[in-house]
Design a protein around this motif. Structure first.
Motif, PDB file in Angstrom:
ATOM      1  N   UNK A  54      -9.794  -6.601 -50.179  1.00 44.17           N
ATOM      2  CA  UNK A  54      -8.587  -6.310 -49.402  1.00 44.17           C
ATOM      3  C   UNK A  54      -8.935  -6.075 -47.927  1.00 44.17           C
ATOM      4  N   UNK A  55      -9.931  -5.245 -47.690  1.00 46.29           N
ATOM      5  CA  UNK A  55     -10.349  -4.971 -46.308  1.00 46.29           C
ATOM      6  C   UNK A  55     -10.864  -6.256 -45.653  1.00 46.29           C
ATOM      7  N   UNK A  56     -11.644  -7.039 -46.401  1.00 48.08           N
ATOM      8  CA  UNK A  56     -12.162  -8.293 -45.852  1.00 48.08           C
ATOM      9  C   UNK A  56     -11.001  -9.207 -45.455  1.00 48.08           C
ATOM     10  N   UNK A  57      -9.988  -9.277 -46.310  1.00 50.34           N
ATOM     11  CA  UNK A  57      -8.822 -10.111 -46.018  1.00 50.34           C
ATOM     12  C   UNK A  57      -8.089  -9.643 -44.768  1.00 50.34           C
ATOM     13  N   UNK A  58      -7.950  -8.347 -44.625  1.00 50.95           N
ATOM     14  CA  UNK A  58      -7.280  -7.808 -43.426  1.00 50.95           C
ATOM     15  C   UNK A  58      -8.038  -8.194 -42.157  1.00 50.95           C
ATOM     16  N   UNK A  59      -9.352  -8.091 -42.204  1.00 51.09           N
ATOM     17  CA  UNK A  59     -10.148  -8.399 -41.005  1.00 51.09           C
ATOM     18  C   UNK A  59     -10.106  -9.887 -40.689  1.00 51.09           C
ATOM     19  N   UNK A  60     -10.138 -10.723 -41.732  1.00 53.74           N
ATOM     20  CA  UNK A  60     -10.060 -12.172 -41.501  1.00 53.74           C
ATOM     21  C   UNK A  60      -8.727 -12.549 -40.883  1.00 53.74           C
ATOM     22  N   UNK A  61      -7.653 -11.977 -41.429  1.00 57.26           N
ATOM     23  CA  UNK A  61      -6.317 -12.295 -40.905  1.00 57.26           C
ATOM     24  C   UNK A  61      -6.167 -11.791 -39.471  1.00 57.26           C
ATOM     25  N   UNK A  62      -6.656 -10.576 -39.220  1.00 56.17           N
ATOM     26  CA  UNK A  62      -6.562 -10.012 -37.867  1.00 56.17           C
ATOM     27  C   UNK A  62      -7.258 -10.929 -36.872  1.00 56.17           C
ATOM     28  N   UNK A  63      -8.421 -11.430 -37.236  1.00 56.75           N
ATOM     29  CA  UNK A  63      -9.168 -12.309 -36.340  1.00 56.75           C
ATOM     30  C   UNK A  63      -8.392 -13.576 -36.006  1.00 56.75           C
ATOM     31  N   UNK A  64      -7.748 -14.163 -37.018  1.00 58.41           N
ATOM     32  CA  UNK A  64      -7.008 -15.412 -36.771  1.00 58.41           C
ATOM     33  C   UNK A  64      -5.803 -15.178 -35.873  1.00 58.41           C
ATOM     34  N   UNK A  65      -5.215 -13.997 -35.965  1.00 55.90           N
ATOM     35  CA  UNK A  65      -4.036 -13.683 -35.133  1.00 55.90           C
ATOM     36  C   UNK A  65      -4.371 -13.647 -33.649  1.00 55.90           C
ATOM     37  N   UNK A  66      -5.625 -13.369 -33.326  1.00 52.37           N
ATOM     38  CA  UNK A  66      -5.992 -13.207 -31.919  1.00 52.37           C
ATOM     39  C   UNK A  66      -7.121 -14.147 -31.490  1.00 52.37           C
ATOM     40  N   UNK A  67      -7.347 -15.211 -32.301  1.00 58.77           N
ATOM     41  CA  UNK A  67      -8.376 -16.201 -31.967  1.00 58.77           C
ATOM     42  C   UNK A  67      -9.741 -15.564 -31.779  1.00 58.77           C
ATOM     43  N   UNK A  68     -10.076 -14.623 -32.655  1.00 58.38           N
ATOM     44  CA  UNK A  68     -11.379 -13.938 -32.606  1.00 58.38           C
ATOM     45  C   UNK A  68     -11.831 -13.814 -34.072  1.00 58.38           C
ATOM     46  N   UNK A  69     -12.273 -14.936 -34.620  1.00 61.68           N
ATOM     47  CA  UNK A  69     -12.377 -15.046 -36.076  1.00 61.68           C
ATOM     48  C   UNK A  69     -13.709 -14.552 -36.639  1.00 61.68           C
ATOM     49  N   UNK A  70     -13.670 -14.230 -37.938  1.00 61.11           N
ATOM     50  CA  UNK A  70     -14.894 -13.892 -38.657  1.00 61.11           C
ATOM     51  C   UNK A  70     -14.916 -14.684 -39.962  1.00 61.11           C
TER      52      UNK A  70
END
Ligand code: BES
Ligand code: MN
Ligand code: ZN
Length: 494
Positions: free
Chosen positions: A395-411
């Motif tokens: 769940x945490x991993x998914x949140x961080x991945x989604x957050x990155x895509x929202x701001x073009x700063x991906x993981x």
């Protein structure tokens, strides 16, 4: 560079330069067409010449005679829509082209281009972040600033009345993120003889004063009292005193569990007694970019007045060789009580982090994310596009991945299963600090995982994303956007 919104008709607007989107070789959107008509079809004639081409990120600039003095035509490619990459690349190219003019005021229509799967908010956010990134200069260490300051100074985004308020809020959040990135870039770019652990601590105190945060800085004695044997082992070789910086922002009720961000703050990494080779060793001044990014995120979250509780923990020291330095083979006891055989003093990041991660327990965190230039192996695995993401929690991993895509700063998520733990076996201590060459970034994360069992945790390895090498060398400000977006999303604000 300051962003705002405008709802007045594009064709009648005054601007030193207009940024006009082109898609499939044609002007894109009614505002672009209105500007063309107001200029007697000049833009479409220019496009008909074929000089712009249809490739994404191509630009063509020209002067006009009306209330809009110049125009940058920006091609978003030949398809019906842009994609995330072509949008970002073209926006960056357009802002760079606009910056070559002496115009102070720009009018942008670039968000009129459709982007597959993305809404207006995303386009506004990405545009503001890209514009600010391009406008960044690091001139603190020069005796004279560049005579050509970054341009344009002001950018108005032309919007429909119905969209303006939401876009304005998006601009505010993006500018808070950009301010956090600028701080992270400044700290990263400063040389290690200026940006010492003490300098980072002073920066945290300044942030605390400016934004009403609580700041605590632990010194060597206090670390000894806490039995932070791993952090202290790294600091032994250095003449600079180590610090453990704790910054706290309370934007929600005192009872709400905080998010804790832990940032690696090695202000210079020589490797210690396991000395690094000379080429490019100067880049090890960037080894505190994890620390810089969590401080930058704190700045952004506090400026955005997010309704969330956030704690930032920064273990910081140099990693130097010296008469008192830790030797390969030395065994130390960490704050957790676990013993570590330090086989390579260049694997120091995980040593300072393991004590900071143990310390993070006291905040009863909702989640802990550590951020570090941890391994060269991560650069080999992922290059410079994505940060490495490691977490046992989907769940945490998914949140961080989604957050990155929202701001073009991906993981990009990497494995972290027990199979790799075996590489860290030591015949003499509970764990070794290196696991050999195979999967070097995974075994580094495995080492950290042993200290994070009591809370929900993720680790970001930013070795490939926190700075650029080569002629354009410099800190990138990543992953401030990802982290800020993650925190804001948890606060319900994004
Ligand atoms: N700070 C470095 C990681 C690093 C090196 C990031 C080069 C970006 C470019 C870290 O402290 C380090 O030295 N890691 C070692 C670990 C090894 C000794 C297991 C590495 O990656 O070589
Ligand atoms: Mn190192
Ligand atoms: Zn390091």
């Amino acid at each position: 560079m300051k962003f705002s919104t405008t709802t007045s008709a594009a064709a009648r607007a005054r601007a030193g330069v207009a940024l006009v989107p082109v898609l499939g070789g044609r002007l894109c959107g009614s505002a672009a067409q209105a500007i063309d008509e107001a200029n007697g079809g000049r833009l479409s004639r220019l496009l008909a010449s074929g000089d712009l081409g249809k490739k994404a990120a191509a630009t063509l600039s020209t002067h006009l005679d009306g209330s809009i003095a110049r125009v940058v035509l920006a091609s978003f490619g030949k398809d019906k829509e842009a994609n995330e990459k072509s949008y970002i690349d073209t926006v960056r190219a357009a802002y760079k082209a606009a910056g070559s003019f002496s115009a102070d005021d720009a009018l942008s229509l670039l968000h009129d281009v459709p982007v597959a799967g993305r809404d207006l908010a995303w386009k506004v956010r990405v545009q503001a972040l890209a514009g600010r990134d391009i406008a960044y200069r690091f001139e603190q260490m020069k005796s004279e600033p560049d005579p050509k300051p970054p341009r344009p100074k002001r950018v108005a985004l032309a919007l429909e009345r119905a969209d303006a308020a939401a876009a304005g809020r998006e601009i505010d959040r993006a500018s808070a993120i950009a301010n956090g990135m600028d701080l992270a870039k400044d700290l990263g770019n400063l040389p290690a003889n200026v940006c010492t652990p003490t300098y980072l601590a002073d920066t945290a105190r300044k942030l605390a004063r400016e934004f009403g945060l609580k700041c605590e800085v632990l010194d060597e004695k206090q670390m000894q009292a806490l039995k932070m044997g791993a952090l202290l082992a790294v600091a032994r070789g250095s003449a600079q005193p180590p610090k453990l910086i704790v910054l706290r922002y309370q934007g929600a009720g005192a009872k709400q569990a905080p998010i804790v961000l832990v940032g690696k703050g090695i202000t210079f990494d020589t490797g210690g007694i396991s000395l690094k080779p000379a080429p490019e060793m100067d880049e090890m001044k960037f080894d505190m970019c994890g620390a810089a990014s969590v401080l930058g995120t704190m700045r952004a979250v506090a400026e955005a007045k997010a309704k969330v509780n956030l704690v930032v923990v920064v273990p910081t020291t140099e990693n130097m060789p010296g008469g008192r330095a830790t030797r390969p083979g030395d065994i130390v006891t960490t704050m957790s009580g676990k013993t570590v055989e330090i086989l390579n003093t260049d694997a120091e990041g995980r040593l300072i982090l393991c004590d900071a991660l143990e310390y993070a327990k006291r905040f009863s965190p909702a989640a802990v994310v550590d951020v570090a230039n941890l391994t060269g192996a991560c650069v080999i695995a992922l290059g410079h596009h994505h940060s490495g993401l490691f977490s046992p929690n989907d769940e945490l991993a998914g949140e961080l991945q989604a957050a990155g895509r929202e701001v073009a700063d991906t993981c990009w998520r990497m494995p972290l299963d027990d199979a790799y733990q075996e590489q860290l076996k030591s015949p003499f201590a509970d764990v070794a600090n290196i696991g050999g060459r195979p999967a070097g970034s995974v075994t580094a994360a495995c080492f950290l995982s042993r200290f994070t069992k009591d809370y929900t945790w993720a680790h970001l390895d930013i070795a490939g994303t926190a700075w650029r090498s080569g002629t354009n060398k410099g800190a990138s400000g990543r992953p401030v956007p990802l982290l800020t977006r993650f925190v804001l999303a948890r606060s319900g604000a994004a």
